[in-house]
Design a protein around this motif. Structure first.
Motif, mmCIF file in Angstrom:
data_model
loop_
_atom_site.group_PDB
_atom_site.id
_atom_site.type_symbol
_atom_site.label_atom_id
_atom_site.label_comp_id
_atom_site.label_asym_id
_atom_site.label_seq_id
_atom_site.Cartn_x
_atom_site.Cartn_y
_atom_site.Cartn_z
ATOM 1 N N LEU A 122 0.807 -1.220 0.000
ATOM 2 C CA LEU A 122 0.000 0.000 0.000
ATOM 3 C C LEU A 122 0.836 1.265 0.000
ATOM 4 O O LEU A 122 0.299 2.358 -0.052
ATOM 5 N N GLY A 123 2.145 1.135 0.095
ATOM 6 C CA GLY A 123 3.013 2.297 0.107
ATOM 7 C C GLY A 123 4.447 1.882 -0.125
ATOM 8 O O GLY A 123 4.749 0.701 -0.253
ATOM 9 N N ASP A 124 5.334 2.853 -0.160
ATOM 10 C CA ASP A 124 6.735 2.583 -0.480
ATOM 11 C C ASP A 124 7.650 2.521 0.737
ATOM 12 O O ASP A 124 8.861 2.408 0.585
ATOM 13 N N ALA A 125 7.092 2.584 1.934
ATOM 14 C CA ALA A 125 7.925 2.523 3.136
ATOM 15 C C ALA A 125 8.490 1.120 3.314
ATOM 16 O O ALA A 125 7.819 0.121 3.043
ATOM 17 N N ILE A 126 9.747 1.060 3.758
ATOM 18 C CA ILE A 126 10.363 -0.208 4.116
ATOM 19 C C ILE A 126 10.780 -0.133 5.575
ATOM 20 O O ILE A 126 10.970 0.962 6.118
ATOM 21 N N THR A 127 10.903 -1.295 6.221
ATOM 22 C CA THR A 127 11.207 -1.345 7.643
ATOM 23 C C THR A 127 12.233 -2.424 7.917
ATOM 24 O O THR A 127 12.064 -3.561 7.474
ATOM 25 N N LEU A 128 13.263 -2.083 8.660
ATOM 26 C CA LEU A 128 14.220 -3.088 9.111
ATOM 27 C C LEU A 128 13.550 -3.875 10.233
ATOM 28 O O LEU A 128 13.243 -3.321 11.287
ATOM 29 N N LEU A 129 13.286 -5.159 10.001
ATOM 30 C CA LEU A 129 12.585 -5.990 10.980
ATOM 31 C C LEU A 129 13.534 -6.649 11.973
ATOM 32 O O LEU A 129 13.216 -6.763 13.155
ATOM 33 N N SER A 130 14.685 -7.126 11.474
ATOM 34 C CA SER A 130 15.625 -7.782 12.375
ATOM 35 C C SER A 130 16.988 -7.942 11.708
ATOM 36 O O SER A 130 17.092 -7.899 10.479
ATOM 37 N N ILE A 131 18.003 -8.132 12.546
ATOM 38 C CA ILE A 131 19.348 -8.477 12.092
ATOM 39 C C ILE A 131 19.880 -9.545 13.046
ATOM 40 O O ILE A 131 19.727 -9.419 14.265
ATOM 41 N N ALA A 132 20.484 -10.568 12.497
ATOM 42 C CA ALA A 132 21.050 -11.628 13.329
ATOM 43 C C ALA A 132 22.327 -12.139 12.675
ATOM 44 O O ALA A 132 22.466 -12.070 11.458
ATOM 45 N N PRO A 133 23.244 -12.670 13.447
ATOM 46 C CA PRO A 133 23.312 -12.615 14.908
ATOM 47 C C PRO A 133 23.741 -11.231 15.378
ATOM 48 O O PRO A 133 24.393 -10.490 14.653
ATOM 49 N N LEU A 134 23.395 -10.918 16.596
ATOM 50 C CA LEU A 134 23.671 -9.585 17.137
ATOM 51 C C LEU A 134 25.163 -9.263 17.177
ATOM 52 O O LEU A 134 25.560 -8.112 17.048
ATOM 53 N N LYS A 135 26.005 -10.274 17.309
ATOM 54 C CA LYS A 135 27.449 -10.012 17.389
ATOM 55 C C LYS A 135 28.037 -9.561 16.053
ATOM 56 O O LYS A 135 29.126 -9.017 16.023
ATOM 57 N N ASN A 136 27.305 -9.752 14.955
ATOM 58 C CA ASN A 136 27.825 -9.411 13.626
ATOM 59 C C ASN A 136 27.044 -8.302 12.926
ATOM 60 O O ASN A 136 27.055 -8.220 11.702
ATOM 61 N N ILE A 137 26.375 -7.483 13.675
ATOM 62 C CA ILE A 137 25.571 -6.417 13.068
ATOM 63 C C ILE A 137 26.478 -5.512 12.226
ATOM 64 O O ILE A 137 27.516 -5.056 12.698
ATOM 65 N N PRO A 138 26.074 -5.244 10.990
ATOM 66 C CA PRO A 138 26.886 -4.360 10.143
ATOM 67 C C PRO A 138 26.790 -2.908 10.608
ATOM 68 O O PRO A 138 25.876 -2.532 11.333
ATOM 69 N N GLN A 139 27.736 -2.102 10.155
ATOM 70 C CA GLN A 139 27.729 -0.685 10.494
ATOM 71 C C GLN A 139 26.484 -0.013 9.906
ATOM 72 O O GLN A 139 25.925 -0.467 8.911
ATOM 73 N N GLN A 140 26.089 1.103 10.515
ATOM 74 C CA GLN A 140 24.890 1.827 10.096
ATOM 75 C C GLN A 140 24.972 2.244 8.626
ATOM 76 O O GLN A 140 24.001 2.152 7.888
ATOM 77 N N ARG A 141 26.132 2.694 8.175
ATOM 78 C CA ARG A 141 26.257 3.122 6.778
ATOM 79 C C ARG A 141 26.040 1.959 5.824
ATOM 80 O O ARG A 141 25.467 2.133 4.748
ATOM 81 N N VAL A 142 26.463 0.742 6.210
ATOM 82 C CA VAL A 142 26.238 -0.454 5.387
ATOM 83 C C VAL A 142 24.740 -0.737 5.309
ATOM 84 O O VAL A 142 24.198 -0.997 4.232
ATOM 85 N N LEU A 143 24.071 -0.667 6.454
ATOM 86 C CA LEU A 143 22.620 -0.872 6.469
ATOM 87 C C LEU A 143 21.902 0.191 5.638
ATOM 88 O O LEU A 143 20.957 -0.123 4.916
ATOM 89 N N ASN A 144 22.337 1.431 5.749
ATOM 90 C CA ASN A 144 21.712 2.498 4.971
ATOM 91 C C ASN A 144 21.845 2.241 3.470
ATOM 92 O O ASN A 144 20.897 2.452 2.717
#
Length: 146
Positions: free
Chosen positions: A44-66
């Motif tokens: 119904l729209g163009d919004a996207i949402t980050l639902l989850s990232i796993a495992p927590l010890k390997n979360i990528p940097q914010q710029r990578v996620l962006n």
């Protein structure tokens, strides 16, 4: 599993599982850095949402996620098409909406005064059109990415 695309900015593979569940989403897996993210979207729209990232010890940097989120947003048509082809659902059945002036359809968190419930949906990936069949017998078409 259906591969949608490979992220040029991150190297993550973006795909939809054949046995996935609602809400509509894609998985982005980076094998080298051993993380997987789930990114939700709507029909119904163009919004996207980050639902989850796993495992927590390997979360990528914010710029990578962006960068990843930007690519998914740019390829949202492909993500919707892959989800539809595999799951054959927009995950909107039984949801409550309000139809605003100009035919705009607003998804609601629950039943409200003046709300209408979706009985069935159909999606045309070639034209990016969602057809809503409401329980009161009326229909609405939502054009995405016009």
């Amino acid at each position: 599993m259906s591969r949608v695309f490979i992220s040029e900015a991150t190297g993550a593979v973006v795909y939809v599982f054949t046995d996935d569940h609602c809400p509509p989403h894609v998985h982005a897996r980076h094998r080298g850095n051993d993380w997987i993210a789930r990114i939700g979207f709507s029909y119904l729209g163009d919004a996207i949402t980050l639902l989850s990232i796993a495992p927590l010890k390997n979360i990528p940097q914010q710029r990578v996620l962006n960068h990843l989120l930007g690519e998914i947003e740019a390829r949202l048509t492909d993500c919707r098409k892959a989800w539809w082809e595999i799951r054959q659902t927009t995950c909107l059945t039984n949801q409550w909406v309000r139809v605003l002036n100009g035919g705009i359809v607003e998804l609601l968190p629950g039943r409200e005064v003046g709300a209408r419930q979706i009985a069935k949906t159909d999606y045309d990936p070639g034209n990016e059109v969602v057809r809503l069949i409401l329980r009161d017998g009326t229909t609405r078409e939502v054009r995405l990415r016009s």
